[in-house]
Enzyme design. Structure first.
Site, PDB file in Angstrom:
ATOM      1  N   LYS A  40      48.947  31.954  20.805  1.00  6.52           N
ATOM      2  CA  LYS A  40      49.481  32.487  22.058  1.00  6.52           C
ATOM      3  C   LYS A  40      48.483  32.250  23.181  1.00  6.52           C
ATOM      4  CE  LYS A  40      47.709  37.105  20.934  1.00  6.52           C
ATOM      5  NZ  LYS A  40      48.050  38.530  20.729  1.00  6.52           N
ATOM      6  N   TYR A 271      28.452  36.359  48.849  1.00  9.47           N
ATOM      7  CA  TYR A 271      29.206  37.405  49.537  1.00  9.47           C
ATOM      8  C   TYR A 271      28.591  38.778  49.265  1.00  9.47           C
ATOM      9  CZ  TYR A 271      32.990  34.090  50.493  1.00  9.47           C
ATOM     10  OH  TYR A 271      33.733  33.027  50.951  1.00  9.47           O
TER      11      TYR A 271
END
Length: 378
Positions: A40, A271
Site C-alpha cells: 500500500k 525562515y
C-alpha cells in the site's frame, strides 16, 4: 552513474530480492506463497516497479489499503491475489469485483453491501473476515460473530469465505498486549472451528504485520503480512531487528550540492532564523524540502552524507531546499553527490535514524518520499 536530476530515488533491486529470500527463510515453514507483500501507499514510497519485480521472483499475494490501489496493481500486470486490507466504502464495490480483489470484511454492513452487489452481477468473490482483538480500528468485535452469521456466510453461492485475520496494535513494543490479542484471536478461531457450517481447516489464518513477523515467529500461522520489513527497514527506531535477519534497505535518496557560501559568525539561517552561526560557517544548499517529502520536523536535527561524511541541517527546511554545514568537509564543490537516505562510504543514513530525529516512525519517512518522481532501479 550520470543522473541529470537534482533529486532522485534509487531502488536497490538486489537488496529487495535478498529481503524476499530472507523473509521466506525466516518463516516457520519456508514458502513464498505464505507471504502477503503489503504494498500500500505506493509500496511504502518505493513505487509499483518494485511490486512487478516481487511478482517476477515468485510473490503471488499482495496487500493494499484501497480498491484504487488494487486497480493500479492489476493495471501494471499483477496476477496474484490482492487483499483489500483497509475496508471499503460503497463506491469502491464495483472496483472490488472488476479487479478481483479479496476484501477483509469488518462488519455485517459490509457483508450486506457485498451481498446486495453480487445479487446483481452474480460474480464470484473471495473474502476474509477481520476480527478486532484490541486494535480498536477495523474488524468485527469478537462478540459480534455468532453461529447464525457464520451459517449465512458459509452458504452463499457467490461470496466465498477464504480466511480470518486480525491486526496487532503494539507488536513492536508491547509483548504482553500482543500475547493477549493473539489469545483472543485463537479463542475466536476455536469458536469458528466448532461451526459445522465452515470448512475451518481450509481457511487462511493470519495476524502478523512486519513487527509481528520479526518478533513473534510462533504467531506466523498460515500467512504473514510483511510491509516495511520487505523493504529492509525495522518498524522501530532500532534497525538491528531488520539487520539481524539479513534485511537491507531498498530505498536511497540522492541529490547534489546546488549552491555554496561562507557566512560569518552571527548570521541567521533559514525562515524564522532558528539557527545562528557561531563562527565562520561553510554552507551548502541542497535541492530537497518538504514538498519532496523531507519532513519539516527534521529541521536543525537531521544529517546528510557528503563525501562519506555527515553534514548537519542548519535552519528550517524550506519547501524545496535545505541548508547543511560543510565547514569540516574539505573540498565540497557545486554538483557534489549528497546522500539524504542510504549509504555513502562506510556510513549510512537509515530511515530508522531519520524517524528518531523526526520523532515519528520509519513508515512515515518512507511514505513521505513517495513524492519524489524520479525513481531509478539499480
Amino acid at each position: 552513474m550520470n543522473i541529470d536530476y537534482p533529486l532522485w530515488m534509487e531502488i536497490d533491486l538486489q537488496s529487495l530480492h535478498n529481503n524476499f529470500i530472507r523473509i521466506q527463510q525466516h518463516l516457520t515453514v519456508p514458502d513464498a506463497s505464505r507471504i502477503i507483500g503489503v504494498v500500500k501507499a505506493d509500496a511504502y514510497g518505493h513505487g509499483l516497479e518494485s511490486v512487478l519485480q516481487l511478482q517476477k521472483w515468485g510473490m503471488n499475494r499482495f496487500g493494499v489499503a484501497t480498491a484504487q490501489e488494487g486497480k493500479a496493481l492489476r493495471q501494471i500486470g499483477i496476477k496474484g491475489t490482492i487483499y483489500l486490507l483497509g475496508g471499503f466504502i460503497d463506491q469502491e464495490i464495483p472496483g472490488i469485483f472488476k479487479n478481483h480483489l479479496t476484501p477483509a470484511l469488518s462488519s455485517r454492513e459490509e457483508w450486506d453491501r457485498l451481498n446486495s452487489a453480487v445479487q446483481t452481477n452474480q460474480q464470484e468473490l473471495d473474502f476474509h473476515i477481520k476480527i478486532d482483538t484490541g486494535m480498536g480500528r477495523m474488524g468485527f468485535l469478537p462478540e459480534e460473530l455468532d453461529e447464525s452469521f457464520f451459517d449465512q456466510i458459509s452458504h452463499h453461492p457467490y461470496l466465498r469465505l477464504k480466511g480470518v485475520m486480525t491486526h496487532f496494535a503494539s507488536s513492536e513494543n508491547n509483548p504482553a498486549y500482543t500475547q493477549k490479542q493473539f489469545e483472543i484471536f485463537q479463542n475466536c478461531l476455536k469458536r469458528l472451528s466448532h461451526s459445522k457450517q465452515i470448512l475451518f481447516d481450509n481457511l487462511e489464518k493470519h495476524c502478523c504485520n512486519s513487527a509481528g513477523f520479526l518478533f513473534f515467529p510462533y504467531f506466523h500461522l498460515d500467512l504473514v503480512r510483511v510491509g516495511i520489513a520487505l523493504f529492509g527497514v525495522s518498524p522501530i527506531h532500532d534497525f538491528s531487528p531488520a539487520r539481524s535477519l539479513g534485511l537491507s534497505p531498498v530505498m536511497r535518496i540522492r541529490s547534489r550540492v546546488k549552491h555554496l557560501k561562507t557566512l560569518p559568525s552571527g548570521c541567521y539561517i533559514g525562515y524564522g532564523g532558528t539557527y545562528i552561526t557561531q563562527g565562520q560557517t561553510r554552507l551548502a544548499v541542497i535541492p530537497i524540502g518538504y514538498a519532496q517529502g523531507l519532513l519539516r520536523r527534521l529541521s536543525n536535527r537531521m544529517e546528510v552524507l557528503i563525501k562519506g561524511q555527515r553534514a548537519k541541517c542548519l535552519g528550517v527546511i524550506s519547501m524545496d531546499q535545505m541548508m547543511v554545514d560543510v565547514t569540516n568537509i574539505p573540498n565540497v564543490k557545486r554538483g557534489d553527490l549528497v546522500t539524504i537516505l542510504g549509504p555513502d562510504g562506510a556510513d549510512e543514513i537509515r530511515a530508522e535514524e531519520m524517524a528518531a530525529w523526526a520523532e515519528t516512525i520509519p513508515h512515515e519517512i518512507l511514505c513521505s518520499f513517495s513524492r519524489i518522481k524520479n525513481r531509478i532501479l539499480v
